[in-house]
Scaffold this active site. Sequence first.
Site, PDB file in Angstrom:
ATOM      1  N   LYS A  13      -5.360  -1.241  -0.755  1.00 13.31           N
ATOM      2  CA  LYS A  13      -5.163  -2.389  -1.664  1.00 13.31           C
ATOM      3  C   LYS A  13      -5.189  -3.715  -0.884  1.00 13.31           C
ATOM      4  CE  LYS A  13      -1.145  -0.935  -3.233  1.00 13.31           C
ATOM      5  NZ  LYS A  13      -1.046   0.297  -2.418  1.00 13.31           N
ATOM      6  N   ARG A  86       4.425  -2.376 -10.553  1.00 14.04           N
ATOM      7  CA  ARG A  86       4.548  -1.028 -10.008  1.00 14.04           C
ATOM      8  C   ARG A  86       5.393  -0.127 -10.887  1.00 14.04           C
ATOM      9  NH1 ARG A  86       3.720  -1.989  -4.229  1.00 14.04           N
ATOM     10  NH2 ARG A  86       4.101  -0.130  -3.006  1.00 14.04           N
ATOM     11  N   ARG A 125      -2.481   2.683  10.877  1.00 16.02           N
ATOM     12  CA  ARG A 125      -2.514   1.256  10.518  1.00 16.02           C
ATOM     13  C   ARG A 125      -1.752   0.407  11.542  1.00 16.02           C
ATOM     14  NH1 ARG A 125      -0.638  -0.636   4.716  1.00 16.02           N
ATOM     15  NH2 ARG A 125       1.184   0.630   5.242  1.00 16.02           N
ATOM     16  N   ARG A 158       4.035  -0.736  10.947  1.00 12.23           N
ATOM     17  CA  ARG A 158       5.093  -0.931   9.944  1.00 12.23           C
ATOM     18  C   ARG A 158       6.110   0.207  10.027  1.00 12.23           C
ATOM     19  NH1 ARG A 158       2.245  -2.532   4.302  1.00 12.23           N
ATOM     20  NH2 ARG A 158       3.768  -1.019   3.538  1.00 12.23           N
ATOM     21  N   ARG A 169       7.405   7.218  -0.244  1.00 16.13           N
ATOM     22  CA  ARG A 169       6.623   6.179  -0.933  1.00 16.13           C
ATOM     23  C   ARG A 169       5.622   6.819  -1.899  1.00 16.13           C
ATOM     24  NH1 ARG A 169       4.319   3.195   4.051  1.00 16.13           N
ATOM     25  NH2 ARG A 169       3.066   2.056   2.523  1.00 16.13           N
TER      26      ARG A 169
HETATM   27  P1  AP5 Z   1      -4.110  -0.993   3.432  1.00 17.15           P
HETATM   28  O1  AP5 Z   1      -5.174  -1.897   2.901  1.00 17.15           O
HETATM   29  O2  AP5 Z   1      -3.046  -1.599   4.285  1.00 17.15           O
HETATM   30  O3  AP5 Z   1      -3.486  -0.143   2.227  1.00 17.15           O
HETATM   31  P2  AP5 Z   1      -2.491  -0.566   1.066  1.00 17.15           P
HETATM   32  O4  AP5 Z   1      -2.940   0.146  -0.165  1.00 17.15           O
HETATM   33  O5  AP5 Z   1      -2.370  -2.066   0.976  1.00 17.15           O
HETATM   34  O6  AP5 Z   1      -1.200   0.117   1.636  1.00 17.15           O
HETATM   35  P3  AP5 Z   1       0.307  -0.352   1.661  1.00 17.15           P
HETATM   36  O7  AP5 Z   1       0.999   0.667   2.521  1.00 17.15           O
HETATM   37  O8  AP5 Z   1       0.443  -1.792   2.067  1.00 17.15           O
HETATM   38  O9  AP5 Z   1       0.692  -0.187   0.190  1.00 17.15           O
HETATM   39  P4  AP5 Z   1       2.076   0.005  -0.372  1.00 17.15           P
HETATM   40  O10 AP5 Z   1       1.774  -0.165  -1.805  1.00 17.15           O
HETATM   41  O11 AP5 Z   1       2.795   1.234  -0.024  1.00 17.15           O
HETATM   42  O12 AP5 Z   1       2.921  -1.107   0.393  1.00 17.15           O
HETATM   43  P5  AP5 Z   1       3.474  -2.538  -0.059  1.00 17.15           P
HETATM   44  O13 AP5 Z   1       3.386  -3.398   1.112  1.00 17.15           O
HETATM   45  O14 AP5 Z   1       2.881  -2.962  -1.352  1.00 17.15           O
HETATM   46  O15 AP5 Z   1      -4.835   0.203   4.218  1.00 17.15           O
HETATM   47  C1  AP5 Z   1      -4.067   1.155   4.925  1.00 17.15           C
HETATM   48  C2  AP5 Z   1      -4.795   1.502   6.265  1.00 17.15           C
HETATM   49  O16 AP5 Z   1      -5.987   2.220   5.963  1.00 17.15           O
HETATM   50  C3  AP5 Z   1      -5.216   0.264   7.066  1.00 17.15           C
HETATM   51  O17 AP5 Z   1      -5.058   0.551   8.437  1.00 17.15           O
HETATM   52  C4  AP5 Z   1      -6.706   0.086   6.732  1.00 17.15           C
HETATM   53  O18 AP5 Z   1      -7.427  -0.481   7.815  1.00 17.15           O
HETATM   54  C5  AP5 Z   1      -7.138   1.515   6.457  1.00 17.15           C
HETATM   55  N1  AP5 Z   1      -8.125   1.618   5.387  1.00 17.15           N
HETATM   56  C6  AP5 Z   1      -8.140   0.904   4.234  1.00 17.15           C
HETATM   57  N2  AP5 Z   1      -9.170   1.295   3.457  1.00 17.15           N
HETATM   58  C7  AP5 Z   1      -9.803   2.302   4.137  1.00 17.15           C
HETATM   59  C8  AP5 Z   1     -10.940   3.115   3.853  1.00 17.15           C
HETATM   60  N3  AP5 Z   1     -11.648   2.976   2.726  1.00 17.15           N
HETATM   61  N4  AP5 Z   1     -11.306   4.043   4.775  1.00 17.15           N
HETATM   62  C9  AP5 Z   1     -10.602   4.186   5.930  1.00 17.15           C
HETATM   63  N5  AP5 Z   1      -9.526   3.446   6.265  1.00 17.15           N
HETATM   64  C10 AP5 Z   1      -9.129   2.514   5.366  1.00 17.15           C
HETATM   65  O19 AP5 Z   1       5.007  -2.159  -0.381  1.00 17.15           O
HETATM   66  C11 AP5 Z   1       5.918  -1.839   0.651  1.00 17.15           C
HETATM   67  C12 AP5 Z   1       7.303  -1.628   0.019  1.00 17.15           C
HETATM   68  O20 AP5 Z   1       7.740  -2.846  -0.634  1.00 17.15           O
HETATM   69  C13 AP5 Z   1       7.376  -0.559  -1.092  1.00 17.15           C
HETATM   70  O21 AP5 Z   1       7.556   0.738  -0.550  1.00 17.15           O
HETATM   71  C14 AP5 Z   1       8.588  -1.050  -1.888  1.00 17.15           C
HETATM   72  O22 AP5 Z   1       9.809  -0.712  -1.254  1.00 17.15           O
HETATM   73  C15 AP5 Z   1       8.431  -2.558  -1.842  1.00 17.15           C
HETATM   74  N6  AP5 Z   1       7.656  -3.102  -2.979  1.00 17.15           N
HETATM   75  C16 AP5 Z   1       6.462  -3.755  -2.911  1.00 17.15           C
HETATM   76  N7  AP5 Z   1       6.052  -4.103  -4.143  1.00 17.15           N
HETATM   77  C17 AP5 Z   1       7.006  -3.661  -5.005  1.00 17.15           C
HETATM   78  C18 AP5 Z   1       7.117  -3.704  -6.428  1.00 17.15           C
HETATM   79  N8  AP5 Z   1       6.176  -4.282  -7.220  1.00 17.15           N
HETATM   80  N9  AP5 Z   1       8.201  -3.102  -6.982  1.00 17.15           N
HETATM   81  C19 AP5 Z   1       9.168  -2.540  -6.216  1.00 17.15           C
HETATM   82  N10 AP5 Z   1       9.101  -2.454  -4.872  1.00 17.15           N
HETATM   83  C20 AP5 Z   1       8.028  -3.025  -4.269  1.00 17.15           C
END
Ligand code: AP5
Length: 219
Positions: A13, A86, A125, A158, A169
């Site tokens: 994402k 979410r 990552r 991270r 997660r």
């Molecule tokens: P990346 O692009 O970083 O993936 P992502 O989907 O953004 O993953 P996140 O881990 O950031 O998502 P998340 O939803 O768990 O975390 P968030 O920060 O929102 O890609 C991942 C890796 O793969 C990278 O190294 C990239 O280079 C590689 N890659 C990407 N695409 C690829 C491909 N096609 N092929 C190969 N490699 C690839 O949330 C963190 C925490 O915050 C949550 O757990 C929660 O506690 C809290 N939080 C955030 N938002 C909310 C909400 N709305 N409600 C409640 N809690 C929330």
Amino acid sequence: MKLILLGPPGAGKGTQCKRIADRYEIAHLSSGDILRAERSAGTELGQKAQSYMDSGRLVPDDIIIGMMIGAIKKSPGGYVLDGFPRTVVQAEELDKALVEAGEEITGIVNLQVSNEEISGRLTGRRSCPQCGAVYHIENLKPRVDGICDMDGQALVQRTDDAPEVVADRLKAYHEQTTAVVGYYEGRGKTVIDIDAAGGIEEVTASIFSNLDVLCGQVG
Ligand code: AP5
């Protein structure tokens, strides 16, 4: 354009939202990045969110909703939402705020990828603590090992990418977030499913071709 990007942790994402934001000249609003910035700044919001994030649980809706609706109001030129909404409650509150503002979401992109693929993406990552740029030790290497291309900062892993936290997660995603797709489909919104198992460039091309069509439809 006002977009939502949905998908499990590690689906890509953040990676794809940055590209979408550049191409369509809209803001990238990532709930995770905003929460991490609040934590780094030591704010009350960041402190409240910390224990939830470290254990892989969702931060309570009342904290997230005000934070994200505030960010949306500061982005009148359009945005792509990354990590929000979410839960169905978050989606309902977003809808209410949009109705009040006389606006609506243009489309929803739903990245689909298996749990097996996700675990390799998350363990490899690396992120820049300064600018938030995201890399991967195999799939998206920085020019100099361990150093951000943008600002020369040392890259970090991270804390919530530890395997046991990733499992929680994913559980939170399947229990609380998959219902958000059904919420939007039930309201007749355009949900674009993207197979995100391929490489980064392939997934970007697939998203852009779908969004170009959507852009043409909305003018
Ligand atoms: P990346 O692009 O970083 O993936 P992502 O989907 O953004 O993953 P996140 O881990 O950031 O998502 P998340 O939803 O768990 O975390 P968030 O920060 O929102 O890609 C991942 C890796 O793969 C990278 O190294 C990239 O280079 C590689 N890659 C990407 N695409 C690829 C491909 N096609 N092929 C190969 N490699 C690839 O949330 C963190 C925490 O915050 C949550 O757990 C929660 O506690 C809290 N939080 C955030 N938002 C909310 C909400 N709305 N409600 C409640 N809690 C929330």
